[in-house]
Design a protein around this motif. Structure first.
Motif, short mmCIF file in Angstrom:
data_model
loop_
_atom_site.label_atom_id
_atom_site.label_comp_id
_atom_site.label_asym_id
_atom_site.label_seq_id
_atom_site.Cartn_x
_atom_site.Cartn_y
_atom_site.Cartn_z
N THR A 176 -11.93 -6.26 -10.33
CA THR A 176 -10.54 -6.04 -10.76
C THR A 176 -10.28 -6.82 -12.05
O THR A 176 -10.56 -8.00 -12.14
CB THR A 176 -9.55 -6.51 -9.67
OG1 THR A 176 -9.88 -5.88 -8.44
CG2 THR A 176 -8.12 -6.15 -10.04
N ARG B 92 -0.38 4.58 -1.44
CA ARG B 92 -1.65 5.13 -0.94
C ARG B 92 -1.41 5.97 0.32
O ARG B 92 -0.48 5.72 1.08
CB ARG B 92 -2.64 4.00 -0.66
CG ARG B 92 -2.91 3.15 -1.88
CD ARG B 92 -3.76 1.93 -1.55
NE ARG B 92 -5.11 2.29 -1.15
CZ ARG B 92 -5.99 1.44 -0.63
NH1 ARG B 92 -5.64 0.18 -0.42
NH2 ARG B 92 -7.19 1.84 -0.29
N HIS C 189 -4.86 -1.56 -4.17
CA HIS C 189 -6.21 -1.30 -4.69
C HIS C 189 -6.17 -1.11 -6.21
O HIS C 189 -6.58 -0.07 -6.74
CB HIS C 189 -6.82 -0.08 -4.00
CG HIS C 189 -8.32 -0.03 -4.10
ND1 HIS C 189 -9.13 -1.04 -3.62
CD2 HIS C 189 -9.15 0.89 -4.65
CE1 HIS C 189 -10.38 -0.72 -3.86
NE2 HIS C 189 -10.42 0.43 -4.48
N GLU D 140 -8.60 3.99 4.53
CA GLU D 140 -8.83 3.15 3.35
C GLU D 140 -7.85 1.97 3.32
O GLU D 140 -8.22 0.86 2.94
CB GLU D 140 -8.69 3.98 2.07
CG GLU D 140 -9.86 4.92 1.85
CD GLU D 140 -9.74 5.70 0.54
OE1 GLU D 140 -8.73 5.49 -0.17
OE2 GLU D 140 -10.63 6.51 0.25
N ASP E 145 -10.10 -6.50 4.09
CA ASP E 145 -10.59 -7.26 2.92
C ASP E 145 -9.64 -8.39 2.56
O ASP E 145 -10.05 -9.50 2.25
CB ASP E 145 -10.74 -6.32 1.71
CG ASP E 145 -11.95 -5.40 1.84
OD1 ASP E 145 -12.81 -5.67 2.69
OD2 ASP E 145 -12.01 -4.41 1.07
N GLU F 259 -9.03 -0.61 5.70
CA GLU F 259 -10.19 -1.32 5.15
C GLU F 259 -9.75 -2.38 4.14
O GLU F 259 -10.26 -3.50 4.13
CB GLU F 259 -11.15 -0.32 4.48
CG GLU F 259 -11.97 0.49 5.47
CD GLU F 259 -12.75 1.61 4.79
OE1 GLU F 259 -12.69 1.73 3.54
OE2 GLU F 259 -13.41 2.39 5.51
N THR F 260 -8.79 -2.01 3.28
CA THR F 260 -8.27 -2.96 2.30
C THR F 260 -7.58 -4.12 2.99
O THR F 260 -7.71 -5.29 2.58
CB THR F 260 -7.29 -2.27 1.31
OG1 THR F 260 -7.93 -1.14 0.73
CG2 THR F 260 -6.86 -3.23 0.20
N MET G 277 -3.33 -4.85 -1.99
CA MET G 277 -3.23 -3.72 -1.06
C MET G 277 -3.07 -2.38 -1.78
O MET G 277 -3.36 -1.33 -1.23
CB MET G 277 -2.07 -3.92 -0.09
CG MET G 277 -2.32 -4.94 1.00
SD MET G 277 -3.67 -4.50 2.13
CE MET G 277 -3.01 -3.03 2.91
N ALA H 219 0.82 -1.22 0.00
CA ALA H 219 0.00 0.00 0.00
C ALA H 219 0.85 1.27 0.00
O ALA H 219 0.34 2.35 0.31
CB ALA H 219 -0.92 -0.01 1.22
#
Length: 236
Positions: free
Chosen positions: A187, A106, A154, A111, A118, A114-115, A152, A103
């Motif tokens: 995706t 990012r 996204h 967010e 997931d 949250e990812t 991660m 990530a």
């Protein structure tokens, strides 16, 4: 407009031409399989798309933007993730640290968290082992970690290179179930896979590569029924 367009790319290793003027496209929401024997150029194509190799000729367009000369780390921030052949996890970092590395482009912490949840939901094994060093995981767990790390970021599209390599048949089925789930969640997937039967079973379309050229481009189900493909790649 296609999400990803490869236009007439030629790639060389020194004097040897590995990719010989290939063109293809990937539309949003598709699962596209690239199949072919070892040395056909599949991994080279993925490395060229993600900026790890530069083509001598041709271009790569992502969402209409020419990314042929964009550095690899910037391509990730545009929405493209790459799960490399051989997993390439950071062996001396924990599972959690590996996922956080995914990530790095990012900024929004909420967010990212949250990812992460997931990813843990998709790969419960990773949550169980979040404080374990990645180098101590089994091959299947490392493959899950490599996929989780890519998710991660996204991504809009995820490129996977030989995700079933070296795994038991049960784990191969699990990994392909996850690839299908990733696709259904929105995706786009570009899949390079030696196991042609499994790749074609989940793909919408497929391109067959031979020595740096695309020799067939068909609906995946049609390729499954093609006698020459059955003989050459499906062991039938």
């Amino acid at each position: 407009m296609a999400m990803l367009e490869i236009k007439d790319i030629e790639v060389y290793y020194g004097m040897i031409q590995a990719i010989k003027g290939i063109s293809f496209e990937v539309n949003e929401g598709e699962v596209i399989a690239l199949i072919g024997a070892n040395g056909a150029g599949k991994t080279t194509i993925l490395h060229t798309i993600t900026g790890l190799l530069s083509p001598k000729h041709g271009s790569v367009l992502f969402e209409g933007k020419d990314i042929t000369k964009v550095p690899a780390h910037k391509i990730v921030s545009l929405g493209m993730a790459h799960v490399p052949e051989g997993r390439r996890v950071f062996a001396d970092l924990t599972v959690y640290e590996n996922l956080k590395m995914g990530a790095y482009t990012r900024k929004d912490k909420t967010e990212i968290d949250e990812t992460l949840e997931d990813v843990y939901q998709r790969f419960p094994r990773l949550k169980e082992r979040k404080n374990q060093l990645a180098g101590t995981l089994s091959g299947g767990e490392q493959q899950m970690l490599a996929m989780g790390r890519a998710l991660m970021s996204h991504p809009k599209i995820i490129l996977m290179d030989e995700p079933s390599m070296g795994l038991s048949p049960i784990l191969v089925n699990q990994i392909f179930d996850i690839i299908e789930e990733v696709s259904k969640s929105g995706t786009t997937v570009l899949l390079v896979e030696q196991n042609a039967k499994k790749a074609l079973s989940i793909a919408d379309r497929a391109y067959v590569l031979e020595t740096g050229k695309i020799v067939l481009d068909k609906d995946a189900k049609a390729l499954m029924d093609d006698d020459s493909i059955k003989k050459a790649y499906l062991g039938e």
